[in-house]
Design a protein around this motif. Sequence first.
Motif, PDB file in Angstrom:
ATOM      1  N   PHE A  91       0.873  -1.173   0.000  1.00  0.00           N
ATOM      2  CA  PHE A  91       0.000   0.000   0.000  1.00  0.00           C
ATOM      3  C   PHE A  91       0.912   1.226   0.000  1.00  0.00           C
ATOM      4  CE2 PHE A  91      -1.968  -3.557   2.173  1.00  0.00           C
ATOM      5  CZ  PHE A  91      -3.171  -3.687   1.490  1.00  0.00           C
ATOM      6  N   ASP A  92       1.270   1.661  -1.180  1.00  0.00           N
ATOM      7  CA  ASP A  92       2.358   2.616  -1.352  1.00  0.00           C
ATOM      8  C   ASP A  92       2.019   3.981  -0.759  1.00  0.00           C
ATOM      9  OD1 ASP A  92       4.519   4.214  -2.633  1.00  0.00           O
ATOM     10  OD2 ASP A  92       4.831   2.367  -3.736  1.00  0.00           O
ATOM     11  N   GLY A  93       2.787   4.372   0.265  1.00  0.00           N
ATOM     12  CA  GLY A  93       2.606   5.667   0.907  1.00  0.00           C
ATOM     13  C   GLY A  93       1.769   5.640   2.166  1.00  0.00           C
ATOM     14  N   GLY A 129      -4.221  10.832  10.975  1.00  0.00           N
ATOM     15  CA  GLY A 129      -5.063  11.700  10.142  1.00  0.00           C
ATOM     16  C   GLY A 129      -4.715  11.666   8.678  1.00  0.00           C
ATOM     17  N   GLN A 130      -4.142  10.557   8.206  1.00  0.00           N
ATOM     18  CA  GLN A 130      -3.644  10.491   6.839  1.00  0.00           C
ATOM     19  C   GLN A 130      -4.770  10.581   5.818  1.00  0.00           C
ATOM     20  OE1 GLN A 130      -1.344   6.961   5.919  1.00  0.00           O
ATOM     21  NE2 GLN A 130      -0.197   8.050   4.342  1.00  0.00           N
ATOM     22  N   THR A 131      -4.565  11.415   4.816  1.00  0.00           N
ATOM     23  CA  THR A 131      -5.476  11.542   3.681  1.00  0.00           C
ATOM     24  C   THR A 131      -4.641  11.667   2.418  1.00  0.00           C
ATOM     25  OG1 THR A 131      -5.552  13.962   3.837  1.00  0.00           O
ATOM     26  CG2 THR A 131      -7.222  12.738   5.084  1.00  0.00           C
ATOM     27  N   GLY A 132      -5.296  11.641   1.262  1.00  0.00           N
ATOM     28  CA  GLY A 132      -4.572  11.913   0.029  1.00  0.00           C
ATOM     29  C   GLY A 132      -4.611  10.778  -0.969  1.00  0.00           C
ATOM     30  N   THR A 133      -3.656  10.806  -1.904  1.00  0.00           N
ATOM     31  CA  THR A 133      -3.633   9.940  -3.071  1.00  0.00           C
ATOM     32  C   THR A 133      -2.480   8.955  -2.971  1.00  0.00           C
ATOM     33  OG1 THR A 133      -4.485  11.815  -4.351  1.00  0.00           O
ATOM     34  CG2 THR A 133      -3.635   9.929  -5.589  1.00  0.00           C
ATOM     35  N   TYR A 134      -2.791   7.667  -3.132  1.00  0.00           N
ATOM     36  CA  TYR A 134      -1.796   6.602  -2.973  1.00  0.00           C
ATOM     37  C   TYR A 134      -2.063   5.533  -4.036  1.00  0.00           C
ATOM     38  CZ  TYR A 134      -1.611   9.102   1.420  1.00  0.00           C
ATOM     39  OH  TYR A 134      -1.510  10.110   2.349  1.00  0.00           O
ATOM     40  N   TRP A 135      -1.347   4.420  -3.947  1.00  0.00           N
ATOM     41  CA  TRP A 135      -1.620   3.318  -4.878  1.00  0.00           C
ATOM     42  C   TRP A 135      -1.163   2.015  -4.270  1.00  0.00           C
ATOM     43  CZ3 TRP A 135       2.356   1.347  -8.634  1.00  0.00           C
ATOM     44  CH2 TRP A 135       3.639   1.851  -8.397  1.00  0.00           C
ATOM     45  N   TYR A 136      -1.719   0.931  -4.789  1.00  0.00           N
ATOM     46  CA  TYR A 136      -1.324  -0.400  -4.340  1.00  0.00           C
ATOM     47  C   TYR A 136      -0.711  -1.130  -5.510  1.00  0.00           C
ATOM     48  CZ  TYR A 136      -5.792  -1.939  -6.428  1.00  0.00           C
ATOM     49  OH  TYR A 136      -6.843  -2.180  -7.283  1.00  0.00           O
ATOM     50  N   HIS A 137       0.162  -2.079  -5.204  1.00  0.00           N
ATOM     51  CA  HIS A 137       0.810  -2.851  -6.266  1.00  0.00           C
ATOM     52  C   HIS A 137       1.439  -4.097  -5.672  1.00  0.00           C
ATOM     53  CE1 HIS A 137       4.813  -1.454  -4.907  1.00  0.00           C
ATOM     54  NE2 HIS A 137       4.246  -0.273  -4.760  1.00  0.00           N
ATOM     55  N   SER A 138       1.738  -5.053  -6.541  1.00  0.00           N
ATOM     56  CA  SER A 138       2.494  -6.210  -6.091  1.00  0.00           C
ATOM     57  C   SER A 138       3.858  -5.750  -5.604  1.00  0.00           C
ATOM     58  CB  SER A 138       2.669  -7.209  -7.228  1.00  0.00           C
ATOM     59  OG  SER A 138       3.621  -8.205  -6.851  1.00  0.00           O
ATOM     60  N   GLN A 139       4.311  -6.347  -4.502  1.00  0.00           N
ATOM     61  CA  GLN A 139       5.620  -6.022  -3.955  1.00  0.00           C
ATOM     62  C   GLN A 139       6.584  -7.199  -4.121  1.00  0.00           C
ATOM     63  OE1 GLN A 139       6.636  -3.171  -3.243  1.00  0.00           O
ATOM     64  NE2 GLN A 139       7.590  -2.887  -1.273  1.00  0.00           N
ATOM     65  N   GLY A 259       0.364  12.669  -0.906  1.00  0.00           N
ATOM     66  CA  GLY A 259      -0.458  12.539   0.290  1.00  0.00           C
ATOM     67  C   GLY A 259      -0.427  13.729   1.218  1.00  0.00           C
ATOM     68  N   THR A 260       0.417  14.721   0.955  1.00  0.00           N
ATOM     69  CA  THR A 260       0.524  15.891   1.818  1.00  0.00           C
ATOM     70  C   THR A 260      -0.131  17.093   1.155  1.00  0.00           C
ATOM     71  OG1 THR A 260       2.596  15.123   2.800  1.00  0.00           O
ATOM     72  CG2 THR A 260       2.115  17.483   2.973  1.00  0.00           C
ATOM     73  N   PRO A 261      -1.128  17.729   1.820  1.00  0.00           N
ATOM     74  CA  PRO A 261      -1.682  18.961   1.253  1.00  0.00           C
ATOM     75  C   PRO A 261      -0.580  20.021   1.135  1.00  0.00           C
ATOM     76  CG  PRO A 261      -3.079  18.120   3.023  1.00  0.00           C
ATOM     77  CD  PRO A 261      -1.800  17.344   3.076  1.00  0.00           C
ATOM     78  N   THR A 262      -0.539  20.694  -0.006  1.00  0.00           N
ATOM     79  CA  THR A 262       0.507  21.679  -0.235  1.00  0.00           C
ATOM     80  C   THR A 262      -0.105  23.038  -0.557  1.00  0.00           C
ATOM     81  OG1 THR A 262       0.634  20.878  -2.525  1.00  0.00           O
ATOM     82  CG2 THR A 262       2.282  20.055  -0.990  1.00  0.00           C
ATOM     83  N   LEU A 273       8.152  11.160 -11.412  1.00  0.00           N
ATOM     84  CA  LEU A 273       8.929   9.934 -11.370  1.00  0.00           C
ATOM     85  C   LEU A 273       8.046   8.781 -10.907  1.00  0.00           C
ATOM     86  CD1 LEU A 273      11.116  12.244 -11.332  1.00  0.00           C
ATOM     87  CD2 LEU A 273      12.581  10.613 -10.158  1.00  0.00           C
ATOM     88  N   ALA A 274       8.539   7.569 -11.084  1.00  0.00           N
ATOM     89  CA  ALA A 274       7.772   6.386 -10.709  1.00  0.00           C
ATOM     90  C   ALA A 274       7.358   6.460  -9.244  1.00  0.00           C
ATOM     91  CB  ALA A 274       8.595   5.126 -10.960  1.00  0.00           C
ATOM     92  N   GLY A 275       6.081   6.246  -8.986  1.00  0.00           N
ATOM     93  CA  GLY A 275       5.555   6.238  -7.631  1.00  0.00           C
ATOM     94  C   GLY A 275       5.038   7.572  -7.146  1.00  0.00           C
TER      95      GLY A 275
END
Length: 424
Positions: A91-93, A129-139, A259-262, A273-275
């Motif tokens: 669960f990347d990030g 309190g984590q929010t935002g955009t992430y991704w899942y993938h085979s590890q 994942g961090t509001p900016t 870049l990748a990821g």
Amino acid sequence: MQLLFFTSALLALLRPHPVNSVAIAPRNVKDVTLDIVNTRLAPDGFERSVITANGQYPGPLIALTKGDVLRLTLNNRLTDPTMRRSTSLDFDGIFFTTQNSFEEGTPFVTTCPIAPGASFTYTVPLINGQTGTYWYHSQLSVQYVDGLRGPIVVYDPEDPLGDLYDVDDVNTIWQVGDWWHNSSVALLAGYVATGVVPVSDSGTFNGLGRFQGGPEVPFFVQNVEAGKRYRFRIINQSARNVFTMSVDEHDLTIIETDGTPTTPMTVNEIQMLAGQRYSVVLNANQPVANYWINAPFVGGNPAVNPNQNATLTRAILRYAGAPIADPLTPMTLGPLNPNALIEANLRPLVAEAAPTPNVNITLNLVVTAGKAQWNVNNVSYLSPEVPTLVKVLDGANNAADFNITENTFIIPKNSVIQIDFPPK
């Protein structure tokens, strides 16, 4: 270059902390089932066996809300002998604690792969309190090259930047990634044998792409309505390729980075870049028409693979009322006069001082020329037969308990680590 972060999956010897006897508010549990299966697909017009989640490439959206607990059951139904049939999910990030580090999905470090025919349920509480955009993938190895990748979005009902956009839903996620006609097993074997990093056949945009000389697969179409502001969550799900994102005649206002509001920053071109993940706000304020969404990429010498034509990785931004047709303008690599993102200018919406470190680690990174070998402090990592975490649970507590090729750092719990990467 320095990174400051709290210790977690990198460090193997953290012990679980005792649970305090305090009342805990009930949390919403989001149940998700992913059947990992082999599916015949042709994302760029070339049909091959693909490793998919629920038969899809990219996999289905995992939509969460701040504070949820993700309970994901993975059923391994892989059968194709030309590819790896065990698997594992990352669960990347997403943040993990010591107590559930085995849910993080890194084979032979924090967990074991899931065998064909087996199932495993990941339980992942969202913390801090984590929010935002992430991704899942085979590890597992480089298996996600074969297709096992998909988006995770953690929505914030009280998003402090919510007044900047009108639309943010399942239809406003952009996933770009490199695509390969051969399986990851053969690609990795070639890399190991020659030291030449493979070059992708094409790139995909939300699962659709084209390769040079291949069929004209329809481009992905992003529908918008004039006058509305859209939050597009862009994810580079590549193994190697770097994508440069832009939309003809439109600016992009960045409001989230990994994942961090900016602090909002308006640009018209973003290199990814990748990821990496960005959320951008696009104001649909141009005349009703079709516009190119440009996603050219780089990733090795294209002469190595005649299938590659990075200009073909793109999509269409279509205003309601525009004709069902490709844009009339030529395909380009992006704006002639780019106002490109400079990452060093990004600032978090809420500034937070870095904690004072009490442990310092220096990592010297070296790639051996002409070989498939990466060294960290003169050690090339090899997966141990007994996973690192299992050794810890069995009582390992000093350097002699681990293989040299595990490159394990032993660190006191609750440490704050400063990692230095010396310049080359």
